[in-house]
Design an enzyme around this catalytic site. Structure first.
Site, short mmCIF file in Angstrom:
data_model
loop_
_atom_site.label_atom_id
_atom_site.label_comp_id
_atom_site.label_asym_id
_atom_site.label_seq_id
_atom_site.Cartn_x
_atom_site.Cartn_y
_atom_site.Cartn_z
N SER A 1 0.82 -1.21 0.00
CA SER A 1 0.00 0.00 0.00
C SER A 1 0.86 1.26 0.00
O SER A 1 2.05 1.24 0.34
CB SER A 1 -0.95 0.03 1.20
OG SER A 1 -0.42 0.77 2.27
N VAL A 2 0.21 2.36 -0.36
CA VAL A 2 0.87 3.67 -0.39
C VAL A 2 1.31 4.09 1.01
O VAL A 2 2.23 4.91 1.16
CB VAL A 2 -0.10 4.73 -0.98
CG1 VAL A 2 -1.28 4.96 -0.06
CG2 VAL A 2 0.60 6.03 -1.30
N LYS A 3 0.69 3.54 2.03
CA LYS A 3 0.98 3.95 3.40
C LYS A 3 2.38 3.59 3.88
O LYS A 3 2.86 4.12 4.88
CB LYS A 3 -0.07 3.35 4.35
CG LYS A 3 -1.50 3.76 4.06
CD LYS A 3 -1.76 5.21 4.35
CE LYS A 3 -3.23 5.56 4.26
NZ LYS A 3 -3.51 6.95 4.59
N ASP A 4 3.04 2.67 3.17
CA ASP A 4 4.42 2.35 3.54
C ASP A 4 5.30 3.59 3.53
O ASP A 4 6.21 3.75 4.36
CB ASP A 4 5.02 1.33 2.56
CG ASP A 4 4.41 -0.05 2.70
OD1 ASP A 4 3.54 -0.24 3.58
OD2 ASP A 4 4.79 -0.94 1.92
N ALA B 1 4.50 5.84 6.61
CA ALA B 1 4.79 5.13 7.86
C ALA B 1 6.28 5.20 8.18
O ALA B 1 6.68 5.51 9.31
CB ALA B 1 4.34 3.68 7.75
#
Length: 453
Positions: A42-45, A48
């Site tokens: 996901s883009v959230k890596d 994060a």
């Protein structure tokens, strides 16, 4: 030799992929920023890792500490990967509407998962916002990430996602479209792209039940717009500090049904096995098609992977239960053709009213056919019982035959939905369908309403 020193070095540099079938009616070149190629899918890596590194630099996160965050699942996965490599513990607090797959994946990579109710106010002590803050206050050597208001969120996309899109399109990008949740992606990418070319249009995808669109257009935070919705990963009932409304040119809202249907369409028609917010994003893009010309290059960002939704948007039973499947419903049999036909719940004429009440409670139903040795001879429903108990408080010990009404009409499996609706409209609480095996299925108002498109 070329290799990454650890999994975190593989974050970013995701490809742009041309969309074809679903955008046939759009003249512009439509490219997907395919973020599932990140190691956490996901883009959230991106954000994060950035949030953790910035917290390490200024001392908010100490060696051996515990990271605590409220997440819909994807940020939690990115945090989990970084926590493993860097030696931190992780507690993820999630709302109960998130998919079971997301929760299981987080537990699989060592995170502790706490689940909170969705349908509560943000400041309710049970909300996942409140629980996250409380855990951070109570846990020694912990750091509360707060992705909604943490500036490192948007900064990560300003430093990586935005420049990648600009470079990959050779500066030809004219529109950027993305679902908005914490606001980090749209604000970070939007800021970078507008610095390169102020004419680039930035569009946010919102969902019904969220406050973003109306707030952007009017400046009014309308609590009447806040209600529960199914779509995951986008929309909010708060205004995160990471949402820079000055960068966003507009919002379009997508229904839960359209988001779910287009999630399936992306897989079946484009070969893109993606998450729920991708379905919302592509449907939102189609809703905006009048804004695009042949010369435009439209980039839509797809957040996460379809494996996190196999029990939901990729499960036809789940879709059918919510009326999301576009199935032709014209006959009685169409209302239950994909369900396991359960044994019809009945009550006998000589049984007591208390037995009927208990059966209705146990099976969570509102009406029961009454039978004797000859077949169907009557019916009992909630309104009948309500009236009976008003007249006689001791009605529980009376035989059912004393209070029953006329039997429900019986039709065959090929009876039209129009005819069944007419029978129910004319005062019948239900209709019985005679099946080929000799059994019967019951159709109620709820069954018909649930199939209204």
């Amino acid at each position: 030799m070329e290799y990454a020193k650890n999994i975190l070095e593989t974050i970013g540099n995701t490809p742009l992929v041309k969309l074809n079938t679903l955008v046939n009616d759009i003249d512009a070149l439509v490219l997907a920023k395919y973020e599932t190629f990140n190691p956490g899918n996901s883009v959230k890596d991106r954000m994060a890792l950035k949030m953790i590194e910035d917290a390490e630099k200024d001392g908010r996160l100490q060696p051996g500490g515990t990271i605590i965050e409220g997440t819909s699942g994807n940020t939690g996965m990115g945090l989990a990967l970084a926590a493993i490599v860097k030696g931190y513990k992780l507690i993820c607090v999630m709302a109960d509407k998130q998919s079971k797959e997301k929760m299981d994946i987080l537990r699989a990579v060592g995170a502790k998962v706490m689940v909170c109710p969705t349908n509560v106010e943000p400041d309710d002590p049970r909300s996942y916002y409140s629980v996250s803050k409380r855990l951070a206050e109570e846990t020694p050597n912990s750091w509360y990430v707060n992705q909604y208001d943490n500036p490192s969120n948007a900064q990560a996309h300003y430093e990586s996602t935005g420049p990648e899109i600009w470079e990959q399109t050779k500066g030809k990008v004219t529109h950027f479209i993305v679902g908005v949740g914490t606001g980090g992606t749209i604000s970070g990418v939007g800021k970078y792209l507008k610095e390169q070319n102020p004419n680039v249009k930035i569009w946010g995808i919102d969902t019904y039940g969220s406050v973003f669109k109306k707030y952007h257009e009017t400046g009014i935070f309308d609590e009447n717009e806040i209600y529960s919705y199914v779509t995951e990963g986008i929309g909010e009932d708060i205004l995160p500090k990471n949402v820079d409304f000055s960068i966003i040119d507009g919002f379009t809202k997508v229904t839960d049904k359209d988001a779910a249907v287009y999630t399936q369409k992306l897989a079946k028609e484009e070969g893109m096995f993606l998450g729920n917010s991708a379905g919302a994003a592509i449907k939102g893009l189609l809703q905006l098609k009048e804004h695009f010309t042949k010369e435009d290059v439209v980039v839509v960002l797809f957040h996460d992977h379809g494996s996190r939704y196999v029990g939901k948007m990729f499960n036809d039973d789940w879709m059918r239960e919510r009326g999301f499947l576009d199935e032709e419903i014209s006959k009685a049999q169409d209302l239950f053709k994909n369900r396991t036909t359960k044994e019809l719940v009945t009550v006998k004429t000589e049984e007591l009213v208390s037995h009927a009440v208990e059966r209705m409670r146990n099976f969570q139903i509102s009406q029961i056919p009454v039978v004797d040795t000859e077949g169907f001879v009557g019916s009992i429903d909630e309104s009948t019982l309500f009236s009976a108990f008003l007249d006689d408080k001791n009605m529980n010990s009376v035989p059912v035959k004393e209070v029953m009404k006329a039997p429900f009409p019986v039709v065959n499996a090929n009876t039209s939905l129009e005819e069944i609706s007419g029978l129910i409209k004319n005062g019948n609480q239900a209709v019985l369908v005679h099946l080929e095996n000799g059994k019967h299925h019951i159709i109620t108002k709820h069954d018909i309403i649930s199939h209204i498109k």
